[in-house]
Design an enzyme around this catalytic site. Structure first.
Site, PDB file in Angstrom:
ATOM      1  CG  ASP A   1       3.472  -5.294 -21.477  1.00 51.36           C
ATOM      2  OD1 ASP A   1       3.199  -6.424 -22.443  1.00 51.36           O
ATOM      3  OD2 ASP A   1       4.386  -4.620 -21.516  1.00 51.36           O
TER       4      ASP A   1
ATOM      5  CG  HIS B   1      -1.680   1.141   1.234  1.00 52.08           C
ATOM      6  ND1 HIS B   1      -2.489   1.978   0.624  1.00 52.08           N
ATOM      7  CD2 HIS B   1      -1.813   1.484   2.398  1.00 52.08           C
ATOM      8  CE1 HIS B   1      -3.194   2.907   0.557  1.00 52.08           C
ATOM      9  NE2 HIS B   1      -2.419   3.402   1.761  1.00 52.08           N
TER      10      HIS B   1
ATOM     11  CG  HIS C   1      -7.406   5.464   1.254  1.00 49.66           C
ATOM     12  ND1 HIS C   1      -7.600   4.602   2.173  1.00 49.66           N
ATOM     13  CD2 HIS C   1      -5.615   5.819   1.205  1.00 49.66           C
ATOM     14  CE1 HIS C   1      -6.027   4.307   3.166  1.00 49.66           C
ATOM     15  NE2 HIS C   1      -5.113   4.501   2.534  1.00 49.66           N
TER      16      HIS C   1
ATOM     17  CE1 TYR D   1       8.741  -9.021 -23.290  1.00 55.31           C
ATOM     18  CE2 TYR D   1       9.412  -8.977 -20.854  1.00 55.31           C
ATOM     19  CZ  TYR D   1       9.023  -8.602 -22.010  1.00 55.31           C
ATOM     20  OH  TYR D   1      10.073  -7.235 -21.927  1.00 55.31           O
TER      21      TYR D   1
ATOM     22  CG  HIS E   1      -1.494   7.634   0.623  1.00 49.57           C
ATOM     23  ND1 HIS E   1      -1.656   8.127   1.920  1.00 49.57           N
ATOM     24  CD2 HIS E   1      -1.604   6.563   1.075  1.00 49.57           C
ATOM     25  CE1 HIS E   1      -2.440   7.089   2.800  1.00 49.57           C
ATOM     26  NE2 HIS E   1      -2.550   6.882   1.802  1.00 49.57           N
TER      27      HIS E   1
END
Ligand code: ZN
Length: 234
Positions: A120, A95, A169, A227, A97
């Site tokens: 991708d 997580h 958020h 790939y 910001h």
């Protein structure tokens, strides 16, 4: 000390978020899960990254109950735990910001897939959660954030679209392990940035076509991926 290897991987993922410039102040946390043991390893709350050591990380069960560690876990732990319970294929959560992804979250816009950079890593637009109600915010806020993410996913495979924008958020990303979660948080920020420029150049820019989207995602992921270098048989 429990889960030495996973502690190191989670510490490394947290440092990677900082190295990639995705963490503003202390607004960032990464975790990992040991599925066999049913245990989460997560960043402690309020410890400076430069001083963080594997033993500072906190081990909890899948419901966020501390099993080992003297420091308090990151306050976002209930969100991470909800994701691990709902998405059994994921092994790490990150997580941040980070600025561009947070801008899309604040504008309350999912990120359309405008090109192959996005395709991708993410097999579809980056979903946006619904705004949370006052009751959800005043109640068990972090767990309710997890519930909002899970609702936003519905039938979407979380490993095909390993990121979300939480309304007003910021982003959560995840992956098969903590390193992949941190990498997806970085890829999400790159995609959010380029998408921002795209809509500035042309507010009517259209999404990538399905054939090109599928081609790019599936050549890197899934059973027919080709790939990169051939994978060694294990
Ligand atoms: Zn946050």
């Amino acid at each position: 000390m429990l889960l030495g290897k996973l502690r190191e991987a989670v510490l490394e993922a947290n440092l990677e978020l900082v190295r990639r410039g995705l963490v503003i102040s202390t607004f960032g946390n990464a975790s990992g899960v040991a599925r066999d043991e049913g245990l989460i390893v997560i960043k402690p709350s309020g410890v400076h990254y430069e001083q963080m050591k594997p033993e500072h990380l906190v081990v909890t069960d899948l419901f966020g109950k501390v099993v080992e560690g003297t420091l308090r876990p990151s306050s976002d732990l209930p969100t991470h735990a909800a994701l691990y319970r709902a998405f059994p294929t994921i092994g790490g959560v990150a997580h941040t910001h980070s600025e561009y992804a947070t801008a899309w979250a604040q504008a309350r816009q999912p990120i359309p897939c405008f090109g192959t950079t996005h395709a991708d890593s993410f097999h579809g637009p980056i979903p946006l959660t619904e705004a949370m109600s006052d009751e959800e915010i005043s109640g068990d806020y972090e767990a309710n954030t997890g519930a909002a993410i899970i609702r936003a996913f519905g039938k979407i495979d979380p490993l095909a679209v390993p990121a979300v924008l939480v309304a007003n958020h910021g982003p959560f990303a995840w992956g098969a392990d903590p390193a992949k979660a941190a990498e997806n948080a970085w890829m999400l920020e790159a995609v959010a940035r380029v998408a921002y420029f795209t809509v500035n150049i042309n507010p009517h820019a259209g999404s990538i076509g399905k054939t090109l989207h599928d081609r790019h995602f599936l050549r890197k992921h899934g059973l027919t991926a080709y790939y990169g270098q051939a994978r060694k048989k294990e």
